[in-house]
Design an enzyme around this catalytic site. Structure first.
Site, short mmCIF file in Angstrom:
data_model
loop_
_atom_site.label_atom_id
_atom_site.label_comp_id
_atom_site.label_asym_id
_atom_site.label_seq_id
_atom_site.Cartn_x
_atom_site.Cartn_y
_atom_site.Cartn_z
N ASP A 32 0.79 -1.27 -0.02
CA ASP A 32 0.13 -0.04 0.22
C ASP A 32 0.96 1.42 0.07
OD1 ASP A 32 -1.78 2.19 0.98
OD2 ASP A 32 -3.28 0.60 1.26
N ASN A 88 -13.41 -2.98 2.28
CA ASN A 88 -14.53 -2.09 2.44
C ASN A 88 -15.34 -2.08 1.25
OD1 ASN A 88 -13.26 -1.08 4.74
ND2 ASN A 88 -11.97 0.10 3.64
N GLN A 95 -14.74 2.87 1.52
CA GLN A 95 -14.19 2.48 0.42
C GLN A 95 -13.96 3.93 -0.51
OE1 GLN A 95 -16.66 0.16 -2.47
NE2 GLN A 95 -14.83 -0.36 -3.67
N HIS A 101 -10.62 -4.65 -3.71
CA HIS A 101 -9.34 -4.92 -3.14
C HIS A 101 -9.33 -5.44 -1.79
CE1 HIS A 101 -9.98 -0.64 -2.44
NE2 HIS A 101 -9.10 -0.69 -1.52
N HIS A 103 -7.20 -5.44 1.95
CA HIS A 103 -6.18 -4.92 2.69
C HIS A 103 -5.62 -6.06 3.34
CE1 HIS A 103 -6.61 -0.65 1.91
NE2 HIS A 103 -7.97 -0.91 1.64
#
Length: 141
Positions: A32, A88, A95, A101, A103
């Site tokens: 990230d 999310n 989001q 995606h 995490h």
């Protein structure tokens, strides 16, 4: 299908350079760019799905299997003390990029962001809990 305007489609498909830690035919896993912790990574499908509601069920299952594999490996490699998986859906849920995606967030004792994912608990009566349970359970079978 990929979307030309989607930044995560570009990241997942190598159009934009990333710190890639894993890649296969379906996913790219990158660090990230704004991490919550050392090793914070994202599992990004190469195909575009806006969120959990839109993603193919088999692809979602493969994302979770990959998350388990990576969580085990990252825990051993980074020596973290715990692990969060966060996904999310919708702006109200946090989001900010509308490409599915997941995490992967290693957690460490005494980390400065130790309150990640904490929330204030709601209180419902026993009758409200039963009503909520019945509403959700109805039609699931």
């Amino acid at each position: 299908m990929k979307e030309n305007n989607c930044i995560f489609c570009k990241l997942a498909n190598g159009v934009i350079s990333t710190n890639t830690i894993y890649e296969d035919e379906l996913f790219r896993v990158i660090l990230d760019a704004a991490p919550a912790a050392k090793g914070h990574a994202l599992i990004i499908p190469k195909e575009h799905y806006a969120d959990l509601y839109e993603i193919d069920g088999e692809i979602a299952a493969k994302a979770m299997k990959l998350a388990k594999k990576l969580a085990i490996h990252m825990t051993e490699t980074l020596h973290c003390d715990g692990f969060n998986l966060v996904q999310n859906n919708g702006e109200v849920a946090g989001q900010t990029v509308f490409h599915f995606h997941l995490h992967l967030i290693p957690r460490y004792k005494n980390m400065k962001n130790s309150d990640i994912l904490l929330w204030n608990h709601e209180n419902f009566t026993e009758d409200e809990m039963k009503e909520i349970c019945n509403e959700i359970a109805k039609g699931l079978h």
